[in-house]
Scaffold this motif. Sequence first.
Motif, mmCIF file in Angstrom:
data_model
loop_
_atom_site.group_PDB
_atom_site.id
_atom_site.type_symbol
_atom_site.label_atom_id
_atom_site.label_comp_id
_atom_site.label_asym_id
_atom_site.label_seq_id
_atom_site.Cartn_x
_atom_site.Cartn_y
_atom_site.Cartn_z
ATOM 1 N N GLU A 71 -4.973 0.327 2.990
ATOM 2 C CA GLU A 71 -5.470 0.718 1.680
ATOM 3 C C GLU A 71 -4.274 1.236 0.721
ATOM 4 O O GLU A 71 -4.033 0.812 -0.450
ATOM 5 C CB GLU A 71 -6.453 2.129 1.562
ATOM 6 C CG GLU A 71 -7.005 2.245 0.153
ATOM 7 C CD GLU A 71 -8.150 3.446 -0.053
ATOM 8 O OE1 GLU A 71 -8.751 3.523 -0.561
ATOM 9 O OE2 GLU A 71 -7.793 4.331 1.104
ATOM 10 N N ARG A 72 -3.273 1.933 1.053
ATOM 11 C CA ARG A 72 -2.085 2.403 0.525
ATOM 12 C C ARG A 72 -1.169 1.239 0.095
ATOM 13 O O ARG A 72 -0.877 1.151 -1.092
ATOM 14 C CB ARG A 72 -1.330 3.428 1.244
ATOM 15 C CG ARG A 72 -1.762 4.944 1.053
ATOM 16 C CD ARG A 72 -0.646 5.895 1.696
ATOM 17 N NE ARG A 72 -0.901 5.574 3.274
ATOM 18 C CZ ARG A 72 -1.640 6.519 3.977
ATOM 19 N NH1 ARG A 72 -2.707 7.161 3.358
ATOM 20 N NH2 ARG A 72 -1.879 6.395 5.307
ATOM 21 N N LEU A 75 -3.293 -0.928 -2.580
ATOM 22 C CA LEU A 75 -3.283 -0.042 -4.126
ATOM 23 C C LEU A 75 -1.815 -0.160 -4.618
ATOM 24 O O LEU A 75 -1.478 -0.375 -5.962
ATOM 25 C CB LEU A 75 -3.643 1.438 -3.856
ATOM 26 C CG LEU A 75 -5.162 1.546 -3.674
ATOM 27 C CD1 LEU A 75 -5.501 3.078 -3.316
ATOM 28 C CD2 LEU A 75 -5.975 0.948 -4.298
ATOM 29 N N ASN A 78 -1.677 -3.581 -5.938
ATOM 30 C CA ASN A 78 -2.334 -3.678 -7.152
ATOM 31 C C ASN A 78 -1.776 -3.437 -8.516
ATOM 32 O O ASN A 78 -1.415 -3.727 -9.329
ATOM 33 C CB ASN A 78 -3.726 -2.962 -6.929
ATOM 34 C CG ASN A 78 -4.712 -3.353 -6.336
ATOM 35 O OD1 ASN A 78 -4.647 -4.651 -5.959
ATOM 36 N ND2 ASN A 78 -5.820 -2.478 -5.885
ATOM 37 N N ASP A 79 -0.697 -1.984 -8.217
ATOM 38 C CA ASP A 79 -0.056 -1.370 -9.379
ATOM 39 C C ASP A 79 1.107 -2.444 -9.750
ATOM 40 O O ASP A 79 1.448 -2.598 -10.796
ATOM 41 C CB ASP A 79 0.609 -0.024 -8.863
ATOM 42 C CG ASP A 79 -0.819 1.023 -8.781
ATOM 43 O OD1 ASP A 79 -1.839 0.849 -9.357
ATOM 44 O OD2 ASP A 79 -0.341 2.152 -8.313
ATOM 45 N N THR A 126 -8.425 -5.559 3.269
ATOM 46 C CA THR A 126 -7.848 -5.614 2.005
ATOM 47 C C THR A 126 -8.933 -5.372 0.850
ATOM 48 O O THR A 126 -8.531 -6.084 -0.257
ATOM 49 C CB THR A 126 -6.859 -6.768 1.815
ATOM 50 O OG1 THR A 126 -7.823 -7.675 2.105
ATOM 51 C CG2 THR A 126 -5.857 -6.569 2.700
ATOM 52 N N GLY A 128 -9.829 -3.090 -1.301
ATOM 53 C CA GLY A 128 -9.371 -2.553 -2.616
ATOM 54 C C GLY A 128 -8.572 -3.365 -3.439
ATOM 55 O O GLY A 128 -8.093 -2.814 -4.409
ATOM 56 N N ARG A 129 -8.219 -4.689 -3.163
ATOM 57 C CA ARG A 129 -7.283 -5.253 -3.964
ATOM 58 C C ARG A 129 -7.814 -5.982 -5.249
ATOM 59 O O ARG A 129 -9.205 -6.126 -5.299
ATOM 60 C CB ARG A 129 -6.720 -6.702 -3.067
ATOM 61 C CG ARG A 129 -7.603 -7.670 -2.751
ATOM 62 C CD ARG A 129 -7.064 -8.471 -1.575
ATOM 63 N NE ARG A 129 -7.747 -9.237 -0.808
ATOM 64 C CZ ARG A 129 -8.536 -10.292 -1.416
ATOM 65 N NH1 ARG A 129 -8.486 -10.845 -2.653
ATOM 66 N NH2 ARG A 129 -9.375 -10.909 -0.500
ATOM 67 N N ASP A 130 -7.085 -5.906 -6.072
ATOM 68 C CA ASP A 130 -7.306 -6.483 -7.593
ATOM 69 C C ASP A 130 -6.885 -7.997 -7.520
ATOM 70 O O ASP A 130 -7.032 -8.573 -8.718
ATOM 71 C CB ASP A 130 -6.909 -5.600 -8.714
ATOM 72 C CG ASP A 130 -7.561 -4.274 -8.747
ATOM 73 O OD1 ASP A 130 -8.587 -4.338 -8.114
ATOM 74 O OD2 ASP A 130 -6.829 -3.424 -9.103
#
Length: 131
Positions: A71-72, A75, A78-79, A126, A128-130
Motif C-alpha cells: 500500500e505504501r 500510494l 499515485n503521488d 495494488t 489503492g492505485r489511481d
Amino acid sequence: MIERPSAAWRREVREQQQALAAGTLSPDDAYAERLWPEDFTDAVDAALAAYQAEVAALREPSDDELFAAAERVVLALNDIDEEHGHHIETDERDELCGYIENVLIHIGVDIRALCARRGGDRELLTAGRDW
C-alpha cells in the motif's frame, strides 16, 4: 536481483537517444523521453527501491505487514504520477504491478494465497492505485 521497470525505461531512453544521434531513428518515432522523463523515472525508482528495501527487511512478515508495504508503494506511485503529469499508462501499470508482486515472490510469498486470505485476487495487492 529483480529489475525495476525504471531501469528498463532508462535503457529505452538511452537507446533511443543513441539512435537519434546516429540518425537511425526519426524524432517522430522517439517516444521514450516523453513517456518516461528523467525526473519521473528517478522518483519511481526511489519509491520502488524503498519498497524493495522495506520488504527485504521484514522477518517472517504477517499478511498485514505485506499489504502495508504494498500500500505504501502504491500510494507513493499515485503521488508521483500525479506530480509528474500522469505517465503511468497501461504498460507501466502492468510493469509496476508485476514488480510489486515479484518483490514479494522473491522473499517466498505466494501472492494468490496472500490475496485469497483477504478474500480477493491478485488485484487486491495494488487496490489503492489511481493508475
